[in-house]
Design a protein around this motif. Structure first.
Motif, mmCIF file in Angstrom:
data_model
loop_
_atom_site.group_PDB
_atom_site.id
_atom_site.type_symbol
_atom_site.label_atom_id
_atom_site.label_comp_id
_atom_site.label_asym_id
_atom_site.label_seq_id
_atom_site.Cartn_x
_atom_site.Cartn_y
_atom_site.Cartn_z
ATOM 1 N N TRP A 64 0.864 -1.181 0.000
ATOM 2 C CA TRP A 64 0.000 0.000 0.000
ATOM 3 C C TRP A 64 0.898 1.228 0.000
ATOM 4 C CZ3 TRP A 64 -4.742 -0.614 -1.366
ATOM 5 C CH2 TRP A 64 -5.689 0.402 -1.216
ATOM 6 N N ARG A 65 0.399 2.324 -0.538
ATOM 7 C CA ARG A 65 1.225 3.517 -0.643
ATOM 8 C C ARG A 65 0.580 4.676 0.112
ATOM 9 N NH1 ARG A 65 2.706 4.881 -6.612
ATOM 10 N NH2 ARG A 65 2.975 2.611 -6.601
ATOM 11 N N TYR A 66 1.396 5.347 0.936
ATOM 12 C CA TYR A 66 0.941 6.480 1.739
ATOM 13 C C TYR A 66 1.768 7.728 1.411
ATOM 14 C CZ TYR A 66 -1.054 2.843 4.799
ATOM 15 O OH TYR A 66 -1.744 1.778 5.309
ATOM 16 N N THR A 67 1.173 8.862 1.637
ATOM 17 C CA THR A 67 1.919 10.113 1.619
ATOM 18 C C THR A 67 2.529 10.316 3.001
ATOM 19 O OG1 THR A 67 0.419 11.104 -0.003
ATOM 20 C CG2 THR A 67 1.790 12.620 1.287
ATOM 21 N N ALA A 68 3.853 10.391 3.072
ATOM 22 C CA ALA A 68 4.592 10.614 4.326
ATOM 23 C C ALA A 68 4.084 9.703 5.445
ATOM 24 C CB ALA A 68 4.490 12.067 4.742
ATOM 25 N N PRO A 69 4.253 8.385 5.309
ATOM 26 C CA PRO A 69 3.744 7.470 6.342
ATOM 27 C C PRO A 69 4.362 7.708 7.712
ATOM 28 C CG PRO A 69 5.194 6.315 4.811
ATOM 29 C CD PRO A 69 4.921 7.656 4.223
ATOM 30 N N GLU A 70 5.593 8.221 7.775
ATOM 31 C CA GLU A 70 6.207 8.496 9.076
ATOM 32 C C GLU A 70 5.438 9.593 9.822
ATOM 33 O OE1 GLU A 70 8.221 11.345 6.239
ATOM 34 O OE2 GLU A 70 7.311 9.362 6.184
ATOM 35 N N LYS A 71 4.896 10.556 9.096
ATOM 36 C CA LYS A 71 4.091 11.606 9.731
ATOM 37 C C LYS A 71 2.724 11.067 10.130
ATOM 38 C CE LYS A 71 6.365 15.452 7.322
ATOM 39 N NZ LYS A 71 6.182 16.582 6.389
ATOM 40 N N GLN A 72 2.123 10.260 9.249
ATOM 41 C CA GLN A 72 0.804 9.710 9.571
ATOM 42 C C GLN A 72 0.871 8.803 10.790
ATOM 43 O OE1 GLN A 72 -1.967 8.506 6.544
ATOM 44 N NE2 GLN A 72 -0.627 9.228 4.899
ATOM 45 N N LEU A 73 1.904 7.961 10.874
ATOM 46 C CA LEU A 73 2.025 7.079 12.031
ATOM 47 C C LEU A 73 2.290 7.878 13.296
ATOM 48 C CD1 LEU A 73 2.070 4.217 13.161
ATOM 49 C CD2 LEU A 73 4.508 4.088 12.579
ATOM 50 N N SER A 74 3.121 8.908 13.210
ATOM 51 C CA SER A 74 3.408 9.746 14.374
ATOM 52 C C SER A 74 2.134 10.405 14.893
ATOM 53 C CB SER A 74 4.441 10.814 14.017
ATOM 54 O OG SER A 74 5.694 10.241 13.705
ATOM 55 N N GLU A 75 1.321 10.888 13.982
ATOM 56 C CA GLU A 75 0.060 11.536 14.384
ATOM 57 C C GLU A 75 -0.858 10.535 15.079
ATOM 58 O OE1 GLU A 75 -1.510 13.228 10.832
ATOM 59 O OE2 GLU A 75 0.000 14.825 10.737
ATOM 60 N N LYS A 76 -0.952 9.335 14.550
ATOM 61 C CA LYS A 76 -1.825 8.331 15.157
ATOM 62 C C LYS A 76 -1.333 7.910 16.537
ATOM 63 C CE LYS A 76 -3.677 6.396 10.849
ATOM 64 N NZ LYS A 76 -5.109 6.696 11.157
ATOM 65 N N LEU A 77 -0.003 7.968 16.740
ATOM 66 C CA LEU A 77 0.568 7.616 18.042
ATOM 67 C C LEU A 77 0.609 8.801 18.999
ATOM 68 C CD1 LEU A 77 3.597 5.432 16.832
ATOM 69 C CD2 LEU A 77 1.517 4.595 17.955
#
Length: 505
Positions: free
Chosen positions: A67-80
């Motif tokens: 799967w492809r995300y835009t800036a997954p490191e930012k999305q995961l950080s936000e969710k955490l």
């Protein structure tokens, strides 16, 4: 010279590991990679016995392809709910989980971090089934504008792509054939060694709760072609190659020793990181000096052995990367280990499962559990690309005798042993000598064509096809009792401009 011990806030340790395998009862209930990583991170925190996720200041995410995300490191950080100073989403590479653990440890040793997380996930099992079923998933929308990961065919020579030898499953057989000939093995002997080695991986996977396939296959079941175990590229069957059709995630928490103790991590959870090394081969496999060994692999494994007294036999446990049999077969010889080696604590990319770039994160989890159970030292050897990128890391229950080294690139050592690289040409005639070869099969089990890497009379390198109509040459290539490596034959040019090779009469 007396080496002073670093303060505890500069000593990196692994304190938590977490894994998750998603087997959805309904297709659309499968979790996307972001959700899988969150679950693995929660399990890693629980495993540590301390509340650490909120304090993550360093986050590395292994590249995922399902799967492809835009800036997954930012999305995961936000969710955490975190804002790490270091947040990185890396490129394709099976060595990357071990590299990220090592780099996180070095940041802690420099005083730049106190709590680091390394995580990755793949949902290829669900994604592939959904695509075939033509149904929609309730996942984060696929980021069509995100960069497409750079994979092998993007940078291989056009003829390699045209002949179908620009992806791992058709390139690694070149190392398999060349190395076996170099070791004096017949193809039958080499195939037997592969089957016995792979059977040991399967035996470990059968006992690993997180493994995708939990069957202890025999060597013959692994190497014998059947309708369910078709040949893919000679000599590899389906049960001898990585299995990416999985839904798996893993996470590793690395902290300073001071942070671990302040947070209340029990002492029996703590595993020390001693060090390791990295090196690479030229990215295009046709630009390498030979296919019987990897100078980069040798260099990083030598550093790992030096950390435990200079011998591979001093490791209590090892994990040898296992995308294809030639990789651990080369590695165990460099380590000085016998054919009866136990090469894994995890189960291997065929049987445990190959969440593409993230398998070695699972291997790190398994190794930490092994060390906690009483094994003194462990080796994690990872590889990526086409025998391209190599990283080794040594972990132990005991504290290291030396501070963690910062300069761990041993590229100069690898390059020093490299011999002259033959010039690659696309036009040739006369006699050609087989440097290595494979035979490519279709999904129905039929031969499509053979491919040989040749040396010309001028010692130049080229690729040539063996057409499916040339049954005599194909049979010669696949003779189980005599390797064709080193044999000469005639080079010609076919009507489509592709070089072809025929065995000498």
């Amino acid at each position: 010279m007396v080496v002073s011990n670093p303060p505890e806030d500069r000593i990196p340790v692994i304190v938590g590991v977490g894994e998750f395998s998603d087997h959805p009862k309904e297709l659309t209930a499968g979790l996307e990679p972001l959700a899988l990583m969150i679950e693995a991170l929660k399990r890693a925190e629980q495993d540590s016995g301390a509340k650490l996720l909120k304090d993550i200041d360093s986050l590395d995410i292994v590249n995922f392809l399902s799967w492809r995300y835009t800036a997954p490191e930012k999305q995961l950080s936000e969710k955490l709910g975190i804002n790490p100073k270091h947040a990185y989403y890396g490129p394709v590479g099976g060595e990357s989980p071990i590299r990220y653990i090592h780099e996180a440890a070095k940041r802690i040793a420099r005083g730049e971090s106190q709590v680091a997380a390394i995580t990755g996930a793949e949902s290829q099992g669900t994604a592939t089934k959904v695509e075939r079923a033509k149904v929609d998933l309730p996942w984060t929308p696929f980021a069509k504008d995100a960069p497409e990961p750079l994979r092998g065919a993007n940078y291989q020579k056009p003829m390699a792509t045209k002949l179908g030898v620009a992806k791992p499953v058709t390139v690694y057989p070149f190392y398999e054939a060349a190395s076996a000939a170099h070791w004096g093995q017949t193809p039958r002997e080499a195939h037997r060694e592969s089957g016995e080695l792979w059977s040991r991986y399967a035996g470990v996977a059968a006992t690993n709760p997180e493994a995708w396939i939990k069957k202890a296959y025999t060597p013959d079941e692994i190497t014998t072609p059947t309708p369910d175990n078709r040949l893919i590229a000679w000599p590899y069957t389906k049960l001898m190659v990585a299995n990416p059709m999985v839904n798996q995630s893993a996470a590793i928490l690395v902290t300073s020793l001071a942070k671990a103790r302040a947070a209340g991590v029990p002492e029996d959870r703590i595993v020390h990181i001693w060090g390791g090394a990295s090196a690479e081969e030229p990215r295009d496999y046709l630009d390498r000096d030979q296919y019987v060994e990897s100078h980069a692999q040798n260099a990083v494994l030598k550093v790992a052995m030096d950390l435990v007294g200079g011998s591979g036999r001093n490791f209590g446990a090892i994990e040898l990367y296992s995308c294809f049999p030639c990789v651990p077969k080369m590695a165990r010889r460099t380590l000085g280990l016998g054919s009866d080696v136990q090469p894994t604590v995890t189960g291997g990319l065929t049987f445990f499962g190959a969440p593409l770039n993230d398998y070695m994160a699972h291997a790190a989890c398994a190794m930490v559990r092994k060390i906690r159970a009483g094994t003194k030292t462990g080796l994690l050897y990872a590889q990526g690309g086409f025998v391209t990128k190599h990283h080794a890391l040594v972990v132990s229950k005991d504290a290291p005798k030396q501070p963690l080294a910062q300069d761990t690139n041993v590229q100069a050592d690898a390059d020093r042993n490299r011999k002259p690289v033959p010039t690659y040409v696309t036009e040739a005639s006369g006699n050609g000598t087989v440097e290595s070869f494979t035979v490519i099969y279709g999904r129905g089990g039929e031969i499509e064509h053979g491919v040989v890497i040749l040396r010309t009379a001028a010692n130049e390198r080229t690729l040539a096809r063996v057409p499916v109509q040339d049954q005599a040459t194909l049979a010669f290539l696949m003779d189980p009792d005599k390797t064709p490596v080193g044999s000469s034959g005639a080079i010609s040019t076919a009507g489509d401009g592709v070089l072809e090779w025929r065995k000498a009469p």
